[in-house]
Design an enzyme around this catalytic site. Structure first.
Site, PDB file in Angstrom:
ATOM      1  N   ASP A 300       0.325  10.654  -1.407  1.00 18.63           N
ATOM      2  CA  ASP A 300       1.610   9.901  -2.174  1.00 18.63           C
ATOM      3  C   ASP A 300       1.203   8.466  -2.523  1.00 18.63           C
ATOM      4  O   ASP A 300       0.076   7.926  -2.032  1.00 18.63           O
ATOM      5  CB  ASP A 300       2.638  10.040  -1.124  1.00 18.63           C
ATOM      6  CG  ASP A 300       4.090  10.074  -1.962  1.00 18.63           C
ATOM      7  OD1 ASP A 300       4.146   9.804  -3.149  1.00 18.63           O
ATOM      8  OD2 ASP A 300       4.962  10.733  -1.386  1.00 18.63           O
ATOM      9  N   GLU A 500      14.528   8.002  -3.104  1.00 20.78           N
ATOM     10  CA  GLU A 500      13.673   7.661  -1.781  1.00 20.78           C
ATOM     11  C   GLU A 500      13.749   6.248  -1.422  1.00 20.78           C
ATOM     12  O   GLU A 500      13.929   5.461  -2.424  1.00 20.78           O
ATOM     13  CB  GLU A 500      12.115   8.182  -2.080  1.00 20.78           C
ATOM     14  CG  GLU A 500      11.648   7.661  -3.141  1.00 20.78           C
ATOM     15  CD  GLU A 500      10.149   7.634  -3.345  1.00 20.78           C
ATOM     16  OE1 GLU A 500       9.229   7.919  -2.365  1.00 20.78           O
ATOM     17  OE2 GLU A 500       9.544   7.566  -4.360  1.00 20.78           O
TER      18      GLU A 500
HETATM   19  C1  BGC Z   1       7.166   9.870  -3.810  1.00 22.99           C
HETATM   20  C2  BGC Z   1       6.493  11.255  -4.314  1.00 22.99           C
HETATM   21  C3  BGC Z   1       6.468  11.018  -5.838  1.00 22.99           C
HETATM   22  C4  BGC Z   1       5.619   9.764  -5.959  1.00 22.99           C
HETATM   23  C5  BGC Z   1       5.106   9.527  -7.482  1.00 22.99           C
HETATM   24  C6  BGC Z   1       6.318   8.816  -3.994  1.00 22.99           C
HETATM   25  O1  BGC Z   1       7.012   7.432  -3.501  1.00 22.99           O
HETATM   26  O2  BGC Z   1       7.394  10.163  -2.280  1.00 22.99           O
HETATM   27  O3  BGC Z   1       7.448  12.307  -4.292  1.00 22.99           O
HETATM   28  O4  BGC Z   1       5.701  11.987  -6.184  1.00 22.99           O
HETATM   29  O5  BGC Z   1       6.186   8.713  -5.582  1.00 22.99           O
HETATM   30  O6  BGC Z   1       6.082   8.776  -8.258  1.00 22.99           O
HETATM   31  C1  BGC Z   2       7.519   4.133  -8.538  1.00 18.73           C
HETATM   32  C2  BGC Z   2       7.953   5.411  -7.884  1.00 18.73           C
HETATM   33  C3  BGC Z   2       7.287   5.376  -6.359  1.00 18.73           C
HETATM   34  C4  BGC Z   2       7.847   4.238  -5.738  1.00 18.73           C
HETATM   35  C5  BGC Z   2       7.321   4.086  -4.425  1.00 18.73           C
HETATM   36  C6  BGC Z   2       8.352   3.033  -7.731  1.00 18.73           C
HETATM   37  O1  BGC Z   2       8.140   1.894  -8.380  1.00 18.73           O
HETATM   38  O2  BGC Z   2       8.236   4.171  -9.610  1.00 18.73           O
HETATM   39  O3  BGC Z   2       7.359   6.508  -8.454  1.00 18.73           O
HETATM   40  O4  BGC Z   2       7.617   6.445  -5.573  1.00 18.73           O
HETATM   41  O5  BGC Z   2       7.654   3.117  -6.325  1.00 18.73           O
HETATM   42  O6  BGC Z   2       7.130   2.757  -3.678  1.00 18.73           O
END
Ligand code: BGC
Ligand code: BGC
Length: 607
Positions: A300, A500
């Site tokens: 990830d 998230e």
């Molecule tokens: C998330 C994933 C995602 C990845 C790419 C991560 O932070 O946990 O689900 O696929 O970012 O964006």
């Molecule tokens: C990205 C996401 C990623 C997240 C995690 C964001 O800036 O766009 O894809 O999952 O950072 O830190």
């Protein structure tokens, strides 16, 4: 074991002559075999070329596209907010992805790039793409055929922008709804998640991953226990014995691996205090050994960095644990960037700390998938697919999903369905006219946003207006200040968009302002129909008793007409809760069900 992957014959492994390696002398049946072809190619690669295949860099971190060529990169991704510099249309995505691909095709061995993106409820980063209900709503449909069709549509839109890899399906089995990613899971029942995870995998990849232009590599995520963390903390620690881990969180992986899922993303979370990205037992012994997973494991976003403060140590531990491709969001000038990664991994191999066989295993897995997808024959995009992005045919499928995802929790005196000929209808709640709230997180931007976040789509208010008879008077009163002479009030309330990291909650109460709005509507004396837009069950308190009818609509996406279809009786309610609905915000592990829930999994009225 997965029949679409074939084991490499022994004699190929030991073949030494260059002609054999180039495939010229291979028996006809093996010439087209992805395993044999991967092996032959691997034998020609330098260590730099191999390590490059194991690197996936975020498009924004690649300030200089030529770095794809320079470092032999195997993959590029666009994270949640990484759009092409020159606009967010399907055409600009296709152009940008093609430019990255062209760099890869100029390398010595012309190994094509795999481009990945979070197409997690439709092709959700692209302006104008159709946005489907988030997984929790798809879970409420309990309809694998529909999930498969939805993912087929998503695959077509993804492939139409030159991308052949979706970081989906998320097959988490979320336990504690305080977790901000609860909506990314189909539900709290491992059997339901398994069934829909398989349907989604087949929808994206096809019956098997292939050279078909719209066969999109699926990515089951996040392995394992992402939805089991204590208190539902994102990226937290899942504390349980192995039997429990296997019972709740493993079945969807067993099922999707059987269905041929070609990639799996590892979870940020820990199991009993050990970071998943460093867990050799679960990644290598269980996933690749016991379950026979033949695809590749991707890390990830900057997740290996969390193993320890020492990046080089993190690289050593994660690759040795079984990670095949590392997702790196940082470019030169930032800590833990891809140039540093490449130098460190090279040094680790030279020092014998990462075995050469481990590198070969990783690259073999990645190449096998690329061969299977026909990328070496063609990386061209079928322009007819580009034209389908956000098409009315695709929207019709999403509308059907919305209809089937709605769960009717209460319907006193059969107030629903409402008559289309009702005289005066008042719609309250700002969310009724907010496409962004309807779509939730992972929509255009990483965390989603309010208002008209994308082109196309219909808000619930607009959908109501288009569905009722021309004689009906519809008033939109966001704060319920104008309820005069209402024959019915529709209240649309719920959570603001989140994703998230930012979506975790300490309590689960429906916002006080929403509760007050519904109470105000109730005081008008007219029947109140409440539509809840949320990524999880919320504690409703008086909002439920003040409503005559109550609909859990989850995060339905762009096709608000699906809501109106059911509210006004063109279709029946068929959705059932995909998870328990707690009575209070008391933390509970819903699988063990220590607390008596307000509604059980499977609940849903039909009229
Ligand atoms: C998330 C994933 C995602 C990845 C790419 C991560 O932070 O946990 O689900 O696929 O970012 O964006
Ligand atoms: C990205 C996401 C990623 C997240 C995690 C964001 O800036 O766009 O894809 O999952 O950072 O830190």
């Amino acid at each position: 074991m997965n029949s679409s992957f074939t084991k490499t014959p022994k004699h190929i492994l030991t073949a030494g002559c260059l002609i054999c390696l180039l495939g010229v002398n291979l028996p006809a049946a093996e010439k087209n075999n992805p395993g044999s072809r991967a092996e032959a190619l691997l034998a020609q690669m330098t260590l730099d070329e191999k390590i490059g295949q194991m690197v996936q860099v975020d498009s924004k971190a690649l300030k200089d596209r030529a770095d794809v060529q320079k470092y032999f990169l195997g993959s590029v991704l666009s994270g949640g907010s990484s759009d092409p510099a020159d606009g967010n249309s399907a055409a600009s995505w296709l152009k940008s992805v093609t430019e990255f691909q062209d760099q890869a095709l100029q390398t010595r061995l012309k190994i094509p790039l795999l481009y990945g993106i979070d197409a997690v409820h439709g092709h959700n980063n692209i302006d104008g793409a159709v946005i489907f209900p988030h997984h929790i709503g798809m879970g409420a449909t309990h309809d694998p055929k529909l999930v498969e069709r939805a993912e087929r549509v998503t695959a077509e839109e993804v492939a139409g922008t030159g991308i052949r890899w979706a970081f989906a399906p998320c097959i988490t089995v979320p336990q504690d709804p305080h977790w901000g990613r609860t909506y990314e899971g189909y539900g709290d029942d491992p059997a339901l998640v398994s069934e829909l995870g398989v349907a989604a995998t087949i929808g994206l990849q096809g019956k098997q991953l292939s050279a078909e232009p719209a066969s999109v590599l699926a990515c089951a995520k996040h392995f394992i226990g992402d939805g089991g963390t204590t208190n539902g903390v994102d990226e937290g620690n899942t504390v349980c014995d192995e039997a429990t881990l296997r019972k709740i969180h493993l079945p969807p992986y067993q099922a999707t691996i059987k269905a041929g899922v070609g990639s799996i993303m590892v979870s940020y979370s820990s199991w009993n205090g050990v970071k998943m990205h460093g867990n050799k037992y679960l990644l290598t012994n269980v996933l690749k050994g016991e379950l026979g997973f033949q695809g590749f494991l991707v890390s990830d976003w900057a997740a290996i960095d969390q193993i320890s403060p020492d990046f080089k140590h993190d690289i050593e531990q994660s690759i040795n644990a079984g990670l095949d491709m590392i997702m790196i969001p940082n470019g030169p000038g930032k800590a833990n960037n891809y140039v540093e990664f490449i130098a460190d991994l090279k040094a680790l191999v030279a020092a014998g700390r990462v075995p050469q066989e481990r590198i070969d295993d990783a690259v073999r897995r990645i190449l096998r998938i690329k061969f299977q997808m026909g990328l070496f024959e063609s990386t061209a995009t079928d322009r007819q697919l580009t034209a389908t992005v956000g098409s009315s045919e695709h929207r019709a499928v999403a509308r059907e999903c919305v209809r089937e995802s709605l769960v009717l929790l209460k319907n006193e005196k059969q107030v629903l369905p409402l008559a289309k000929t009702i005289k005066r209808l008042v719609v309250v709640g700002a969310a009724a006219d907010d496409l962004g709230v309807q779509c939730g997180g992972w929509t255009i931007g990483w965390q989603g946003g309010h208002g008209n976040v994308t082109h196309g789509g219909t808000t619930i208010l607009a959908a109501i207006r288009r569905t009722i008879s021309p004689a009906t008077q519809v008033t939109f009163s966001p704060d319920a200040s104008d309820l005069k002479d209402a024959d019915a009030v529709i209240a649309v309330v719920g959570e603001p968009p989140y994703a998230e990291m930012k979506g975790d909650r300490k309590e689960l109460n429906l916002a006080a302002a929403d509760v007050a709005l519904i109470a105000k509507a109730k005081a008008s004396g007219a029947p109140v129909v409440t539509i809840l837009l949320s990524g999880r069950p919320l504690v409703l308190n008086s909002a439920l008793s003040d409503s005559d009818a109550f609909v859990a609509a989850w995060l339905p996406g762009t096709e608000g007409l699906g809501v109106a279809d059911v509210l006004f009786g063109d279709f029946k309610f068929t959705g059932k809760l995909p998870r328990v609905w707690p009575a209070s915000g008391v933390r509970s592990n819903s699988f063990e069900k220590p607390e008596r829930p307000l509604f059980q999994t499977g609940f849903g009225l039909t009229d």
